[in-house]
Design a protein around this motif. Structure first.
Motif, PDB file in Angstrom:
ATOM      1  N   PRO A 225      -5.980  15.959  -2.336  1.00 28.77           N
ATOM      2  CA  PRO A 225      -5.985  14.777  -3.199  1.00 28.77           C
ATOM      3  C   PRO A 225      -5.773  13.468  -2.456  1.00 28.77           C
ATOM      4  O   PRO A 225      -5.742  12.411  -3.089  1.00 28.77           O
ATOM      5  N   SER A 226      -5.660  13.500  -1.133  1.00 26.49           N
ATOM      6  CA  SER A 226      -5.314  12.236  -0.455  1.00 26.49           C
ATOM      7  C   SER A 226      -6.511  11.314  -0.297  1.00 26.49           C
ATOM      8  O   SER A 226      -7.658  11.732  -0.263  1.00 26.49           O
ATOM      9  N   PHE A 227      -6.192  10.032  -0.201  1.00 30.51           N
ATOM     10  CA  PHE A 227      -7.215   8.984  -0.145  1.00 30.51           C
ATOM     11  C   PHE A 227      -7.192   8.258   1.195  1.00 30.51           C
ATOM     12  O   PHE A 227      -7.572   7.102   1.268  1.00 30.51           O
ATOM     13  N   THR A 228      -6.712   8.916   2.243  1.00 31.56           N
ATOM     14  CA  THR A 228      -6.619   8.221   3.532  1.00 31.56           C
ATOM     15  C   THR A 228      -8.009   8.060   4.148  1.00 31.56           C
ATOM     16  O   THR A 228      -8.992   8.641   3.691  1.00 31.56           O
ATOM     17  N   SER A 229      -8.046   7.296   5.216  1.00 35.31           N
ATOM     18  CA  SER A 229      -9.306   7.058   5.928  1.00 35.31           C
ATOM     19  C   SER A 229      -9.733   8.267   6.750  1.00 35.31           C
ATOM     20  O   SER A 229     -10.811   8.272   7.326  1.00 35.31           O
ATOM     21  N   ARG A 230      -8.883   9.317   6.808  1.00 35.39           N
ATOM     22  CA  ARG A 230      -9.164  10.472   7.666  1.00 35.39           C
ATOM     23  C   ARG A 230      -9.434  11.751   6.889  1.00 35.39           C
ATOM     24  O   ARG A 230      -9.646  12.799   7.483  1.00 35.39           O
ATOM     25  N   HIS A 231      -9.372  11.699   5.550  1.00 31.75           N
ATOM     26  CA  HIS A 231      -9.502  12.921   4.758  1.00 31.75           C
ATOM     27  C   HIS A 231     -10.710  12.902   3.839  1.00 31.75           C
ATOM     28  O   HIS A 231     -11.092  11.861   3.312  1.00 31.75           O
ATOM     29  N   ALA A 232     -11.292  14.082   3.632  1.00 26.08           N
ATOM     30  CA  ALA A 232     -12.415  14.253   2.717  1.00 26.08           C
ATOM     31  C   ALA A 232     -12.280  15.626   2.069  1.00 26.08           C
ATOM     32  O   ALA A 232     -11.588  16.507   2.589  1.00 26.08           O
ATOM     33  N   THR A 233     -12.931  15.813   0.938  1.00 24.98           N
ATOM     34  CA  THR A 233     -12.863  17.132   0.285  1.00 24.98           C
ATOM     35  C   THR A 233     -13.945  18.073   0.821  1.00 24.98           C
ATOM     36  O   THR A 233     -13.857  19.275   0.639  1.00 24.98           O
ATOM     37  N   GLU A 234     -14.951  17.513   1.440  1.00 18.83           N
ATOM     38  CA  GLU A 234     -15.972  18.308   2.132  1.00 18.83           C
ATOM     39  C   GLU A 234     -16.234  17.626   3.451  1.00 18.83           C
ATOM     40  O   GLU A 234     -16.501  16.419   3.484  1.00 18.83           O
TER      41      GLU A 234
END
Lengths: 447, 447
Positions: A225-234
């Motif tokens: 669920p994070s919204f950082t510049s380094r994370h994505a769900t895919e």
């Protein structure tokens, strides 16, 4: 296909008839002359047309074709795709490449609506709404040419060394990493499938299968669920796994050689253009990369005046930045392997060092950001089961995975690396969203 | 890493000390001498040990190490991974490569349970249950080396021609192909995500983005309940899409050149081994591949005495086999493009030919099986919308896709090709399950 010339070839052609195809970047519709900047995947060129305007009381009949062409150009919307046949002319006064094309005929292949919904300086979220327009920007196009070169250089490096490329399934009957951040779906009525969080199980399976050395580049899924510049769900994960290692050090050695080769290929092919469009010098890292044990890294962070908020001993993002800054100042290096993590903050399948009790694992930091976790894996089934239990995992859910270790398996290890993080840092971008073809996040499933 | 020598290098080494690592394929435990066939990812070698058996009334004390080594070898289970250091000796009487290794020391790296759950002749489903053991077979290992070479040759062919490689998302807010055979999942509570059935939307988006020529090799998902030898619920799709084409013929030309280059690379690297292990000669297809319009293909099928069961005019699997048999007999060619399909049996986005009303599309058959659909796409938004409506689709669900065509898009087309089908046919295998690393079907989610 028509005898289309791509635009970056025009400079090398003699004056004469040519056909170019691309989209309209700008139109300058002056009274006496019209200019169109046409861009294709290779570059941009100026098209020129001496305007023929209707004259109310013309003494002679006007050229209908010339009037129509002028009208067509006046009405061109930005983004319209078209083909122009005309006369190429070298002219050093033309700033854009020293050539222009005098329009003979113009054929509209795909007209654009007059109002473009985004501009180059629109916000990131708005640009992602209209990603297909955003990607027309020259620097965005370059990102994906760089990505292509980077990946191909890695694949080539591996294949020259007899690695096998695998495509492991992303539909699984049990979680691949943890029960958290997991997407699940109904599978033919009464079954539940999970989307792979990594190819971890299967790249280890390839070792039990005697494949020796393998790699995979493929998408994995995290319900993060994070919204950082380094994370994505895919995201696209670059993975490798090799047999007959003595420790994680063998994995690190492979990875640093791979990265140096890949970055070197990017520099050779795109270095000048990256410098022009991103203001970033591509630096081919020297070998070996520096290595710092985690305990020492924590001391470095503290000595630099940063007080950690974490209580588990791991580095937080600011700690990673501090370690990288130290390494840059001390060794002038953009990469650093942080090694010897305690078992408490590592997955159950990392091997423990018999002497220290620490795991035989590393994180790789690049310009202050973690891009990889690598490790030797525990391949001794009794130890592996005990470590899973130590982590509070139910062995039942790991049944298929654990089976891989019951019929013989060599010592092995590998790494996983986020493709977008690597690319982001290489190009000095601020978010993986900028370097992902179509980003996926908690509130982003479209386009 | 230890100074391990891979087994296929042994023949080129002089007699002397070596270290080899692999798994036990067989043990021949004779009274006076013990033989172990050790296999690694490159080959197999015979290890030999003069047995030292306990003598009840030995006049001299026996060598404890030699007794232990003999015991260890006697107890070796098939599949056990181990490292042997010993003396390499060339001996032309040794059938397996003319070399053997006299065991000095033997270190077990990963012991196997004594009972192996499958044999080489176990049924396919049983072998899939224990795929990691099944993959130890030499011919199965070869499949994935061939796949690696095949894919790398395709990527290299494309990249040498300035194609961009994309990774399109597999999580989507709307179906990519149809509402049938669709996996869906809950996405952060109130959203629904669909798994991509193909990268169709996004490879077309890349054309609107001005990428020009792109390819993707990635997994796609079909909730297809069929159990045929050609279907899977997750499979690796090889896709390309190119701009500025005149018709599907430009796509077909690209695909045939690509396939000839890729198959040529496979023949050069693995041709002899494929012939040995699969009994199949790799034939590099001549260019151009034959082309047959669908109407003519139906006549050929009928003339060969096959009565179709289909009423929609498409070829059924037996029809495809008949067309390929005809092409083989007539043109001595393994490939054939069947062209000019009516719109009724094609997706809404295939372009219609203005003159004939038929689609500008093709199927590619290889040795009697369809491996590809290719087409020019309809890029004119009004026509595309009308074709969607003609197919009974709701434009609302296609909103994001249709947007790609509103702001300018060049004429374009492409193809999708099933990696496993291509590989299956190349190797003369009977099912894609044999050539997929881990097959996924309606009743197969594990291991």
């Amino acid at each position: 296909m028509s005898e289309r010339v791509v635009i970056d070839q025009l400079q090398s052609l003699p004056d004469g008839p040519v056909s170019v195809s691309g989209w309209v970047e700008t139109v300058r519709d002056q009274k006496k002359v019209q200019f169109v900047i046409l861009r294709d995947e290779t570059g941009a060129v100026q098209l020129v047309n001496p305007a023929t305007r209707p004259v109310a009381d013309s003494p002679d009949p006007q050229d209908a074709d010339a009037l129509a062409l002028t009208d067509t150009i006046s009405a061109l919307a930005t983004g319209t795709f078209l083909t122009v046949t005309g006369e190429l002319k070298h002219d050093e006064r033309v700033k854009l490449g020293g050539v222009e094309v005098k329009i003979g005929a113009l054929e509209i292949a795909g007209a654009a609506l007059a109002e473009t919904p985004i501009a180059a300086d629109s916000g990131l979220d708005k640009r992602m709404d209209w990603r297909f327009l955003d990607l027309r920007q020259r620097r965005n196009n370059l990102i994906f040419r760089v990505a292509t070169t980077l990946e191909h250089a890695m694949r080539t490096w591996w294949i020259e060394r007899d690695y096998i490329e695998i495509h492991s399934p992303k539909l699984m009957s049990s979680p691949s990493e943890s029960n958290a951040e997991l997407f699940s779906l109904e599978y033919f009525g009464d079954q539940t499938a999970y989307l792979a969080q990594s190819p971890q199980h299967y790249k280890q399976m390839a070792q039990a299968a005697g494949f020796g050395k393998i790699f995979e580049i493929g998408d994995v899924y995290r319900a993060d669920p994070s919204f950082t510049s380094r994370h994505a769900t895919e995201f696209t994960s670059i993975d490798a796994e090799i047999s007959w290692i003595d420790s994680h050090e063998d994995v690190a050695t492979m990875q640093e050689e791979l990265l140096a080769a890949a970055i070197s290929a990017v520099k050779a092919k795109h270095g000048a253009e990256i410098e022009e469009l991103f203001g970033v010098e591509v630096i081919v890292p020297s070998l070996p990369f520096p290595r710092i044990p985690l305990a020492e890294a924590r001391d470095i962070v503290a000595a630099r005046g940063h007080v950690t908020q974490r209580t588990d001993g791991d580095l937080e993002p600011e700690g990673e930045r501090q370690v990288s800054a130290h390494v840059k100042e001390t060794f002038d290096h953009d990469f650093v392997f942080v090694t010897d993590y305690p078992f408490e903050i590592r997955p159950f399948y990392h091997m423990k060092d018999a002497a220290t009790g620490l795991t035989k694992s590393y994180d790789l930091l690049y310009k202050g950001v973690e891009i990889t976790t690598g490790a030797q894996r525990e391949h001794r089934i009794e130890v592996l089961e005990a470590q899973a239990v130590e982590k509070g995992l139910a062995l039942g859910g790991l049944e298929h995975y654990l089976d891989f270790f019951r019929y013989g398996v060599p010592p092995h290890g590998g790494f996983g690396m986020g493709q977008a993080r690597l690319l982001m840092l290489l190009l000095g971008e601020s978010s993986i969203r900028e370097v992902t073809f179509l980003f996926r996040g908690p509130t982003r499933l479209a386009p």
